[in-house]
Design a protein around this motif. Structure first.
Motif, short mmCIF file in Angstrom:
data_model
loop_
_atom_site.label_atom_id
_atom_site.label_comp_id
_atom_site.label_asym_id
_atom_site.label_seq_id
_atom_site.Cartn_x
_atom_site.Cartn_y
_atom_site.Cartn_z
N GLY A 87 0.78 -1.23 0.00
CA GLY A 87 0.00 0.00 0.00
C GLY A 87 0.82 1.28 0.00
N SER A 88 2.05 1.21 0.47
CA SER A 88 2.88 2.43 0.54
C SER A 88 3.64 2.70 -0.75
CB SER A 88 3.87 2.29 1.70
OG SER A 88 4.73 1.17 1.50
N LEU A 89 3.55 1.78 -1.72
CA LEU A 89 4.27 1.96 -2.99
C LEU A 89 3.33 2.41 -4.10
CD1 LEU A 89 6.62 -1.19 -3.09
CD2 LEU A 89 7.14 1.10 -2.24
N THR A 90 3.88 3.18 -5.03
CA THR A 90 3.10 3.59 -6.20
C THR A 90 3.14 2.48 -7.25
OG1 THR A 90 5.00 4.58 -7.34
CG2 THR A 90 3.77 5.98 -5.78
N ALA A 91 2.36 2.66 -8.33
CA ALA A 91 2.36 1.68 -9.41
C ALA A 91 3.74 1.55 -10.03
CB ALA A 91 1.33 2.08 -10.47
N ILE A 92 4.39 2.69 -10.25
CA ILE A 92 5.75 2.64 -10.83
C ILE A 92 6.72 1.94 -9.90
CG2 ILE A 92 7.76 4.10 -11.29
CD1 ILE A 92 6.17 5.85 -12.98
N ASP A 93 6.61 2.21 -8.60
CA ASP A 93 7.49 1.55 -7.63
C ASP A 93 7.33 0.04 -7.71
OD1 ASP A 93 8.44 3.97 -6.68
OD2 ASP A 93 6.94 4.10 -5.07
N HIS A 94 6.07 -0.41 -7.80
CA HIS A 94 5.82 -1.85 -7.89
C HIS A 94 6.46 -2.46 -9.14
CE1 HIS A 94 2.63 -1.48 -4.76
NE2 HIS A 94 2.93 -2.74 -4.56
N LEU A 95 6.27 -1.81 -10.28
CA LEU A 95 6.78 -2.37 -11.52
C LEU A 95 8.31 -2.38 -11.54
CD1 LEU A 95 4.30 -1.02 -14.22
CD2 LEU A 95 4.23 -3.15 -12.91
N LYS A 96 8.93 -1.35 -11.00
CA LYS A 96 10.39 -1.34 -10.91
C LYS A 96 10.89 -2.49 -10.04
CE LYS A 96 11.44 3.60 -11.58
NZ LYS A 96 11.96 4.81 -10.92
N PHE A 97 10.22 -2.67 -8.90
CA PHE A 97 10.61 -3.72 -7.96
C PHE A 97 10.41 -5.11 -8.56
CE2 PHE A 97 9.03 -6.53 -4.45
CZ PHE A 97 10.25 -6.75 -3.85
N LEU A 98 9.22 -5.34 -9.16
CA LEU A 98 8.90 -6.66 -9.68
C LEU A 98 9.71 -6.99 -10.93
CD1 LEU A 98 5.04 -6.49 -9.14
CD2 LEU A 98 6.66 -7.94 -7.90
N SER A 99 10.01 -6.00 -11.74
CA SER A 99 10.84 -6.26 -12.91
C SER A 99 12.26 -6.62 -12.49
CB SER A 99 10.84 -5.06 -13.86
OG SER A 99 11.46 -3.93 -13.27
N ALA A 100 12.76 -5.97 -11.45
CA ALA A 100 14.10 -6.30 -10.94
C ALA A 100 14.14 -7.73 -10.42
CB ALA A 100 14.50 -5.32 -9.84
N LEU A 101 13.06 -8.17 -9.75
CA LEU A 101 12.99 -9.55 -9.25
C LEU A 101 13.04 -10.55 -10.40
CD1 LEU A 101 10.31 -9.53 -6.40
CD2 LEU A 101 12.79 -9.76 -6.17
N SER A 102 12.48 -10.18 -11.55
CA SER A 102 12.44 -11.09 -12.68
C SER A 102 13.78 -11.22 -13.37
CB SER A 102 11.40 -10.61 -13.71
OG SER A 102 11.88 -9.47 -14.41
N GLY A 103 14.72 -10.33 -13.03
CA GLY A 103 16.02 -10.34 -13.68
C GLY A 103 16.09 -9.42 -14.88
N LYS A 104 14.99 -8.70 -15.17
CA LYS A 104 14.95 -7.75 -16.28
C LYS A 104 14.50 -6.39 -15.75
CE LYS A 104 13.82 -11.03 -19.99
NZ LYS A 104 12.82 -11.35 -21.04
N PRO A 105 15.36 -5.68 -15.03
CA PRO A 105 14.95 -4.41 -14.45
C PRO A 105 14.52 -3.40 -15.52
CG PRO A 105 17.33 -4.69 -14.29
CD PRO A 105 16.78 -6.00 -14.74
N ILE A 106 13.39 -2.74 -15.28
CA ILE A 106 12.82 -1.79 -16.23
C ILE A 106 12.86 -0.40 -15.61
CG2 ILE A 106 10.80 -1.21 -17.62
CD1 ILE A 106 12.03 -3.89 -18.34
N GLY A 107 13.27 0.59 -16.41
CA GLY A 107 13.33 1.96 -15.94
C GLY A 107 11.98 2.64 -15.92
N ARG A 108 11.98 3.89 -15.52
CA ARG A 108 10.74 4.65 -15.37
C ARG A 108 9.95 4.73 -16.68
NH1 ARG A 108 8.37 8.76 -12.40
NH2 ARG A 108 7.28 10.33 -13.65
N GLN A 125 1.69 7.54 -10.19
CA GLN A 125 2.36 8.01 -8.98
C GLN A 125 1.47 7.92 -7.73
OE1 GLN A 125 5.39 8.52 -8.92
NE2 GLN A 125 6.08 9.16 -10.94
N ILE A 126 0.33 7.28 -7.86
CA ILE A 126 -0.57 7.14 -6.71
C ILE A 126 -0.25 5.86 -5.96
CG2 ILE A 126 -2.99 6.85 -6.03
CD1 ILE A 126 -3.77 8.53 -8.43
N LYS A 127 -0.22 5.94 -4.64
CA LYS A 127 0.04 4.74 -3.83
C LYS A 127 -1.12 3.76 -3.98
CE LYS A 127 2.98 7.04 -0.41
NZ LYS A 127 3.19 7.36 1.02
N THR A 128 -0.79 2.48 -4.00
CA THR A 128 -1.82 1.47 -4.28
C THR A 128 -2.84 1.33 -3.16
OG1 THR A 128 -0.39 -0.30 -3.47
CG2 THR A 128 -0.32 0.17 -5.83
N SER A 129 -2.55 1.89 -2.00
CA SER A 129 -3.54 1.88 -0.92
C SER A 129 -4.78 2.69 -1.32
CB SER A 129 -2.95 2.43 0.37
OG SER A 129 -2.51 3.77 0.18
#
Length: 301
Positions: A87-108, A125-129
């Motif tokens: 809930g404290s992360l934005t949509a972009i934050d989530h995608l950056k984090f999850l793409s890094a976990l996949s081994g293919k980090p994606i920029g903004r 830029q809205i928090k998912t909460s």
């Protein structure tokens, strides 16, 4: 190339068999619909393929690689029915984090492009909460495709979405298919599955009881056809003769001034009736065939 192949895949929980020896092949580039009532075993089957749970017996492969395999997991994307986000992360934050976990980090920029594809660019830029259920559903699809996977599992991709958003997701699925992606999806929206899936499997009590294209499923479940012919006036001299012939061609015959409705056993009878009309100098303007919908086929099980 085969995207998914299972051989006698089974899952037991204690003495209860939830998935019963499924043999299934999904070819690369398909949009494959997987249907079944609640409790049919759909989620268990998908969870085995995506490595969440282990099969009790049987084998499976994804993208030609026998599973489970950690490397092939990087080539697949998964959107569960209910995605959970921080809930404290934005949509972009989530995608950056999850793409890094996949081994293919994606920029903004790349993250914004994926959010645009699912219709969330204005909420990047809205928090998912603060997100509604529908917005979380869209973000779930975004996180499934952020690393450009070859095989994508979508569990109820449009449930909770308004009609406009659902159409947007349908278009996205078509675009992904055009790019060579394989989509394996479940849905309770049978009209949706009928429109966008290349093939469909129906699961009941842990078994796949029927699989095929929409036309193949209709052909399997259809015993008769109800056909309505719109035509020019029948000349009075031919009315009795044509009436007798139509009674021999089918059942439930209804003749009106400009319409004939008849139930037929075989599709080829439609062509025979059109030829008969032409023989008696009657123009056929329209032919309407009442075929079973996917909902009717599904509810018949």
């Amino acid at each position: 190339m085969t995207a998914i192949e299972t051989k006698q895949l089974k899952k037991f929980y204690g003495a209860v068999q939830v998935v019963q020896g499924i043999d299934l092949v999904v070819e690369k580039g398909e949009v494959f619909g997987f249907l079944g009532r609640n409790g049919a075993g759909k989620s268990t089957f998908i969870n085995m393929l995506t490595g969440i749970i282990q099969p009790s017996s049987g084998t499976y492969s994804l993208l030609g690689v026998m599973g489970p395999n950690d490397q092939v997991k990087k080539r697949i994307g998964v959107m569960p029915d209910y995605s959970t986000f921080y809930g404290s992360l934005t949509a972009i934050d989530h995608l950056k984090f999850l793409s890094a976990l996949s081994g293919k980090p994606i920029g903004r920029h790349g993250c914004l492009e994926v959010l645009r594809l699912v219709g969330l660019a204005d909420h990047a830029q809205i928090k998912t909460s603060k997100y509604s259920f529908g917005m979380k559903k869209k973000l779930g699809i975004a996180q499934a495709i952020i690393h450009d996977p070859e095989l994508i599992f979508l569990d109820e991709p449009t449930s909770g979405l308004d009609a406009e958003s659902a159409i947007h997701i349908h278009n996205l699925i078509h675009d992904l298919q055009k790019r060579g992606k394989t989509i394996f999806m479940t849905s309770h929206n049978l009209d949706e599955v009928e429109k966008i899936c290349t093939r469909i499997a129906i699961m009941k009590d842990g078994e796949v009881i029927k699989i095929g294209t929409m036309d193949e499923l209709r052909s399997f479940y259809r015993s008769t056809l109800t056909v309505k012919f719109k035509h020019s006036p029948i000349p009075e001299a031919f009315q009795m003769t044509l009436n007798e012939w139509l009674h021999s061609a089918g059942t439930d015959l209804e003749i009106k001034e400009s319409y004939v409705t008849i139930t037929l056993q075989h599709e080829k009878k439609i062509a025979e009736i059109i030829r008969a009309f032409n023989q008696y100098k009657i123009d056929v303007y329209r032919v309407e065939v009442d075929e079973p919908s996917l909902e009717e086929i599904f509810l018949d099980e």
